[in-house]
Design a protein around this motif. Structure first.
Motif, PDB file in Angstrom:
ATOM      1  N   GLU A 195       0.840  -1.202   0.000  1.00  8.94           N
ATOM      2  CA  GLU A 195       0.000   0.000   0.000  1.00  8.94           C
ATOM      3  C   GLU A 195       0.877   1.256   0.000  1.00  8.94           C
ATOM      4  O   GLU A 195       0.585   2.237  -0.694  1.00  8.94           O
ATOM      5  CB  GLU A 195      -0.911  -0.017   1.232  1.00  8.94           C
ATOM      6  CG  GLU A 195      -1.918   1.121   1.275  1.00  8.94           C
ATOM      7  CD  GLU A 195      -2.759   1.111   2.532  1.00  8.94           C
ATOM      8  OE1 GLU A 195      -3.333   2.169   2.865  1.00  8.94           O
ATOM      9  OE2 GLU A 195      -2.847   0.057   3.202  1.00  8.94           O
ATOM     10  N   GLN A 218       2.371   1.795  -3.408  1.00  8.71           N
ATOM     11  CA  GLN A 218       1.363   2.311  -4.328  1.00  8.71           C
ATOM     12  C   GLN A 218       1.135   3.799  -4.095  1.00  8.71           C
ATOM     13  O   GLN A 218       1.008   4.583  -5.040  1.00  8.71           O
ATOM     14  CB  GLN A 218       0.050   1.538  -4.176  1.00  8.71           C
ATOM     15  CG  GLN A 218      -1.032   1.958  -5.164  1.00  8.71           C
ATOM     16  CD  GLN A 218      -0.608   1.793  -6.610  1.00  8.71           C
ATOM     17  OE1 GLN A 218      -0.163   0.716  -7.016  1.00  8.71           O
ATOM     18  NE2 GLN A 218      -0.707   2.860  -7.402  1.00  8.71           N
ATOM     19  N   LYS A 219       1.116   4.197  -2.837  1.00  6.83           N
ATOM     20  CA  LYS A 219       0.967   5.621  -2.513  1.00  6.83           C
ATOM     21  C   LYS A 219       2.146   6.415  -3.073  1.00  6.83           C
ATOM     22  O   LYS A 219       1.973   7.534  -3.581  1.00  6.83           O
ATOM     23  CB  LYS A 219       0.869   5.823  -0.992  1.00  6.83           C
ATOM     24  CG  LYS A 219      -0.456   5.368  -0.379  1.00  6.83           C
ATOM     25  CD  LYS A 219      -0.430   5.532   1.132  1.00  6.83           C
ATOM     26  CE  LYS A 219      -1.737   5.072   1.777  1.00  6.83           C
ATOM     27  NZ  LYS A 219      -2.858   5.994   1.467  1.00  6.83           N
TER      28      LYS A 219
END
Length: 690
Positions: A215, A218-219
């Protein structure tokens, strides 16, 4: 600054046995060394530097600096021109020169009792060399930043020392932080590679670390920052490919029949374009790797401060000064001896774990316990079980943990022998005298001195601390400065206060291990630490000095209150509250008051089975009034079944101030261990506090 003679009354002393072989055996010896360290730092630290390997020697002044922003840019330089490698000094020197190859570097104790691993200095050196070659095969070179997001496993130490060996700069992010926090730190330090693990357990709670890492990456991509490679340690996976390295798990499964909770491979997301398996990479890596020789002031690591408002600060430490300082503070503050078994319960994701699990102990050839679990799992006796299991002699933990375990009484402690213990330590916040005395009397059976250490991420190591055999101890006091550290107490006008006084704690000159800058933002470094009082390093903490010259940390300056013109310490109020037999933990914050300026709003967590009522509230107010004075009487006392804490155990007083004022905009609370506590506290607010 240092009193001529230490007080003899109302103090606690180390035993005669401890003094007999201590590195600093008396207060007189401490004073002698302290004067030398301040007046002639080159001679003091130069003698210590001879214990380490230098590829080339320093030129010019041993320690050079400017602390005054009005005279130019702030800087600190130690042993400029010298070249060395910390990994070489921590491992190669111990294995090849000091002949400690077969000595245990770490006893790893997993989350589940019985899940364990023993790693010698020779084995650790082999693993570090292997992973150094892995990093080089992925294009990592000197000066590159590498982000590490891992649980408390031996491979975390391997990863950080491999970075150091090749001259890369590690940026460790505590594995309890959120994906957003990881993303922010990766981007700020411009890391080129991420090292993480599939997951880990904290007690019965599974943390799927790989999901969080994905995550975060991806950020980063969403914000235009791309990391090409993520190396994943399979710590919990049942994937047979995770079992290929002779220097990695499953060796840690020392008991084949032990029921260890696993994470099935299907639960671990895998992106073949980015993810690489730690174990497969290690399988083909050579266990020989020449170290990269680094300049003294080359960057060593970046560690972000947490819990403050605004963007986290990337504290930058450099090579030689940090090595000398952590090695020396560890040796003298814990009075380390060759046969000691040392245990620091901190997480390596914090500065305590950097300085006093990895760098300081290994620089001294120490044997340490590395603990993955919780102090209350599977029961509240876990810590004392481990102390007996490994015959721990020096034990270092946080006041938060001590107060937590106090709630359960003496029996869980006393069911274990703890006869091996010689020195107890605390870190992270000022310890209230009641907790200090319980720690000293119950855990240490009145024979182990308590070294209450004050320091910060920024200081690199202890700056105010007792020495166990030399310093007469006062419960709750950080006592006196460590060698090379010159404290002062200033008033609001920046004037130095003499004798008994209270105000801002500052330092007048540097020591080798102090931070050098905020990564990528030297102006913020100067503004935060040097502009308020030019000529001084400003800690941001309040401090008092008593008639005997002892220093008492009173808490962050923003945790000090001005009530009707009187400066009050929230730590002092909290200490008075927890002295009541019904109170397990307390926190005090300021709330605006139309007449006083600020009023005291207190939160108390009661011991198991006790009820909060008006009678108890009156008793608590009376107790604070009697302990401190009428000016300190709390205006509000709220029952708090729990307090908002970060995952490292620190109370988030910023959030408590919002609750006291009934302000629902809390800002970033992603570092809270349990956010549900906040809603409960809002519901329980004192009705009169509108």
């Amino acid at each position: 600054m240092i009193p001529d003679k230490a007080p003899k009354e109302d103090v606690f002393h180390g035993s005669e046995d401890l003094r007999r072989n201590a590195h600093v055996p008396s207060f007189e010896k401490y004073k002698e060394l302290y004067v030398q360290s301040v007046e002639n730092p080159a001679e003091f630290w130069g003698a210590i530097a001879k214990d380490f390997f230098w590829k080339s020697q320093h030129t010019g002044r041993f320690l050079d600096y400017n602390f005054d922003v009005t005279k130019g840019e702030i800087f600190v330089k130690c042993m400029e021109g010298a070249t060395t490698n910390i990994c070489y000094n921590l491992l190669d020197l111990n294995v090849h020169e000091r002949k400690l190859g077969d000595k245990v570097a770490f006893f790893w104790e997993g989350n589940e009792p019985g899940d364990e691993l023993t790693v010698t200095y020779r084995e650790l050196l082999q693993m570090v060399c292997q992973f150094s070659n892995v990093l080089k095969s992925q294009g990592v070179k000197k000066g590159d930043r590498v982000s590490i997001y891992m649980p408390m496993v031996v491979e975390l130490v391997v990863a950080m020392l491999a970075c150091v060996r090749i001259g890369a700069v590690h940026s460790i992010v505590f594995a309890g932080f959120s994906a957003e926090s990881l993303c922010e730190r990766i981007m700020d330090s411009q890391c080129s590679l991420l090292i993480t693990a599939d997951g880990f357990y904290r007690g019965e709670k599974l943390i799927n670390l790989k999901l969080l890492a994905d995550e975060a990456l991806q950020k980063c991509r969403d914000k235009g920052f791309l990391i090409q490679t993520c190396i994943v340690l399979k710590h919990l996976s049942t994937d047979p490919e995770a079992l290929v390295s002779s220097h990695s798990p499953p060796a840690k499964r020392a008991c084949p029949d032990l029921e260890v909770k696993h994470l099935h491979t299907s639960a671990v997301p895998w992106n073949p374009d980015v993810d690489l398996c730690w174990h497969m990479l290690m399988k083909g890596a050579s266990d020989e790797c020449e170290p990269e020789w680094c300049e003294s002031e080359d960057p060593l690591f970046i560690l972000y401060t947490s819990g403050s408002t605004g963007k986290p600060k990337g504290v930058l430490h450099t090579v030689s000064g940090y090595m000398l300082y952590t090695a020396t503070t560890f040796k003298l503050v814990f009075d380390h001896q060759p046969d000691d078994i040392y245990w620091c319960t901190a997480d390596i994701g914090w500065i305590t774990g950097h300085s006093y699990i990895t760098y300081g102990p290994l620089a001294n050839g120490a044997t340490s316990v590395l603990f993955e679990g919780l102090p209350t799992y599977p029961d509240v006796s876990r810590m004392w079980d481990i102390v007996d299991k490994y015959h721990v002699t020096k034990f270092y933990t946080a006041p938060t943990a001590i107060r937590l375990l106090m709630k359960f009484g003496n029996e869980p402690v006393q069911k274990y022998k703890r006869k091996s213990l010689k020195v107890l330590g605390t870190v992270g916040e000022p310890i209230n005298p009641e907790a200090w005395l319980w720690y000293y009397s119950v855990v240490g059976e009145k024979r182990c001195p308590v070294v209450d250490t004050f320091w910060q991420t920024e200081t690199g190591g202890h700056v105010l601390t007792p020495l166990p055999a030399a310093t007469p101890l006062k419960p709750g006091s950080a006592t006196f400065p460590f060698f090379g550290v010159v404290p002062a107490i200033l008033n609001e006008s920046g004037e130095e206060l003499e004798g008994p006084s209270e105000g801002y704690l500052v330092f007048k000159q540097p020591w080798p291990g102090v931070m050098r800058t905020v990564y990528g933002n030297h102006q913020r470094f100067e503004t935060t630490y040097f502009k308020k009082f030019p000529g001084y390093y400003v800690t941001g903490d309040g401090c008092s000095r008593d008639k005997d010259g002892y220093y008492w940390i009173t808490g962050r300056i923003d945790d000090m209150l001005n009530v009707s013109g009187h400066l009050l310490s929230t730590a002092e109020v909290e200490s008075a509250l927890v002295e009541h037999k019904a109170v397990a933990e307390a926190a005090a914050v300021g709330r605006p008051h139309p007449v006083k300026g600020e009023s005291l709003y207190c939160f108390v967590t009661l011991k198991d089975g006790l009820a909060f009522n008006q009678t108890l509230e009156a008793e608590l107010k009376k107790q604070v009034r009697e302990k401190i004075g009428a000016i300190a009487t709390p205006d509000y006392i709220q029952n708090a079944p729990g307090l908002p804490k970060t995952r490292s155990g620190k109370i988030m007083r910023r959030v408590l101030r919002k609750i006291a004022c009934n302000e629902k905009d809390l800002g970033d609370i992603s570092t809270l261990a349990d956010a549900s506590v906040v809603d409960q506290l809002f519901q329980n607010r004192c009705c009169s506090a509108v």
